[in-house]
Enzyme design. Structure first.
Site, PDB file in Angstrom:
ATOM      1  N   THR A 123      33.194  68.513  20.742  1.00  0.00           N
ATOM      2  CA  THR A 123      32.753  68.369  22.133  1.00  0.00           C
ATOM      3  C   THR A 123      33.915  68.065  23.070  1.00  0.00           C
ATOM      4  O   THR A 123      34.921  67.463  22.647  1.00  0.00           O
ATOM      5  CB  THR A 123      31.710  67.232  22.226  1.00  0.00           C
ATOM      6  OG1 THR A 123      31.484  66.910  23.595  1.00  0.00           O
ATOM      7  CG2 THR A 123      32.172  65.957  21.523  1.00  0.00           C
ATOM      8  N   ASP A 124      33.752  68.406  24.346  1.00  0.00           N
ATOM      9  CA  ASP A 124      34.780  68.054  25.348  1.00  0.00           C
ATOM     10  C   ASP A 124      34.895  66.546  25.522  1.00  0.00           C
ATOM     11  O   ASP A 124      35.899  66.046  26.034  1.00  0.00           O
ATOM     12  CB  ASP A 124      34.495  68.734  26.691  1.00  0.00           C
ATOM     13  CG  ASP A 124      33.199  68.309  27.373  1.00  0.00           C
ATOM     14  OD1 ASP A 124      32.419  67.533  26.794  1.00  0.00           O
ATOM     15  OD2 ASP A 124      32.957  68.774  28.517  1.00  0.00           O
ATOM     16  N   GLU A 125      33.853  65.808  25.073  1.00  0.00           N
ATOM     17  CA  GLU A 125      33.873  64.344  25.263  1.00  0.00           C
ATOM     18  C   GLU A 125      35.002  63.679  24.489  1.00  0.00           C
ATOM     19  O   GLU A 125      35.357  62.542  24.775  1.00  0.00           O
ATOM     20  CB  GLU A 125      32.533  63.725  24.840  1.00  0.00           C
ATOM     21  CG  GLU A 125      31.406  64.121  25.738  1.00  0.00           C
ATOM     22  CD  GLU A 125      30.304  63.071  25.825  1.00  0.00           C
ATOM     23  OE1 GLU A 125      30.521  61.920  25.406  1.00  0.00           O
ATOM     24  OE2 GLU A 125      29.232  63.424  26.317  1.00  0.00           O
TER      25      GLU A 125
END
Ligand code: NAD
Ligand code: DAU
Length: 332
Positions: A123-125
């Site tokens: 994820t981009d998180e």
């Protein structure tokens, strides 16, 4: 291609399975899913009697089971994860178990059985909040909530297995997905279904947090491309290219449904709330991918899907679900 998809009964996994069986009619898929609250067999009911699809109920952290189902496959695509940030703030245990230790089980199976490829969905998180610019695959990882920290753990472990053991992994990191079959706890499906029921839309904090939205089928196409054409040991960012503040998304949903803005309820902020995510997806573009679904029309069709599929989401919005949010994010 024979593909083991893990976590295929959830939102993105079920869209991915449908995408692959449509785009590659000769492929075969086994879906290993634990059927947590977020896993729903109804998401793939149309494939129940399709000879190309088989379902196995189980946990990616179960090494014996994974060894059985992974034997002889050409690739594994791992979607399995508890995926909701708010739940990880309440209790991180399951997040660490599946998103780190479960990933380790998959990596060991790939290594032992000689599976030719593992695509790990991240994820981009993992990059954390970014005030300006956009994260490239070389940017430092600064996860800042228990969900993203656990995802970063699994993501880094996958790359470490490539570096240490030559295990053939590729990692994708995508921005916020939306579309059909998304569990109505995430912003867009929660707000659509609340608005349909004329219930309040709880906007956290000042509502000016920014997310980059991608329609789920664009993410599925990107994952499929990386699966077949990505290079071992590499990470690929997948960006929708549509950055927008939560308050704006909220108003657009109300507008598509013809509902009043008086339904918006400003509530206490999420603890440790990341202000903005943004990705640079140049590397993926070089593989030949570009998003195909503009945000406005994809949001409109998503709103329409929830309006037309209330038999899918109504059972998910149980008393428990409402109580959970009321406890966490009551009126300010
Ligand atoms: P989801 O919560 O809708 O589905 C997760 C699925 O994994 C469910 O079917 C669940 O039953 C299954 N699962 C959970 N733990 C399991 C275990 N131990 N063993 C087997 N199955 C298990 O999640 P989603 O939104 O579809 O996300 C899928 C993946 O994509 C996750 O890895 C998530 O971190 C990642 N991701 C999601 C987004 C997004 O916007 N939704 C963006 C980037 C990355
Ligand atoms: O960025 C990718 C990530 O996107 C994925 O890795 C996660 O699995 C996925 O859940 C999602 O995380 P977010 O925390 O960004 O998604 P969520 O839908 O929970 O929230 C989106 C934004 O909306 C965030 O800024 C918090 C805010 N929000 C969310 C809910 C549920 C609200 O203001 N009110 C709400 O009720």
């Amino acid at each position: 291609m024979r593909v083991l998809v893990t976590g295929g009964s959830g939102f993105i996994g079920s869209n991915f399975i449908r995408y692959v069986l449509t785009e590659h009619p000769d492929d075969r898929i086994v879906n290993l899913d634990k059927l947590t609250y977020a896993g729903n067999p109804a998401n793939l009911a149309d494939f129940e009697h399709d000879a190309r699809y088989a379902f196995v109920h189980g946990d990616i952290a179960d090494a014996e089971l994974v060894g059985d189902v992974a034997r002889g496959v050409d690739a594994i695509v791992n979607f399995a994860a508890p995926s909701h940030v708010d739940r990880s703030i309440l209790d991180a245990d399951e997040f660490l178990r599946t998103n780190v230790l479960g990933v380790r089980v998959l990596l060991d199976a790939v290594r032992t059985l000689g599976v030719p490829r593992l695509l790990h969905v991240s994820t981009d998180e993992v990059y954390g909040s970014i005030a300006t610019g956009a994260a490239t695959e070389a940017s430092p990882l600064r996860p800042s909530n228990p969900y993203s920290a656990a995802k970063a753990g699994g993501d880094l472990l996958a790359l470490a297995y490539w570096n240490t053991h030559g295990v053939p992994v590729v990692v994708t990191r995508s921005s916020n997905n939306f579309g059909p079959y998304q569990y109505p706890e995430k912003l867009i499906p929660l707000f659509i279904t609340n608005a349909l029921e004329s219930q309040p839309l709880p906007v956290y904090g000042d509502g000016l947090q920014v997310r980059d939205w991608i329609y789920v089928l664009d993410n599925c196409a990107a994952i499929d491309l990386v699966l077949r054409a990505g290079r071992d040991g590499e990470v690929y960012n997948i960006a929708g290219g549509h950055e927008v503040a939560n308050a704006t998304v909220t108003r657009e949903i109300l507008r598509w449904l013809g509902k009043p803005e008086s339904l918006i309820q400003m509530v206490a902020d999420r603890p440790g709330h990341d202000r903005r995510y943004a990705l640079d997806a140049t590397k993926l573009a070089r593989l030949g991918w570009a998003p195909r679904y503009p945000f406005a029309s994809a949001l409109e069709s998503t709103v329409r899907w929830y309006r037309e599929h209330d038999a899918w989401w109504r059972p998910l919005k149980s008393g428990d679900f409402r109580a959970y949010y009321a406890r966490q994010y009551g009126r300010r």
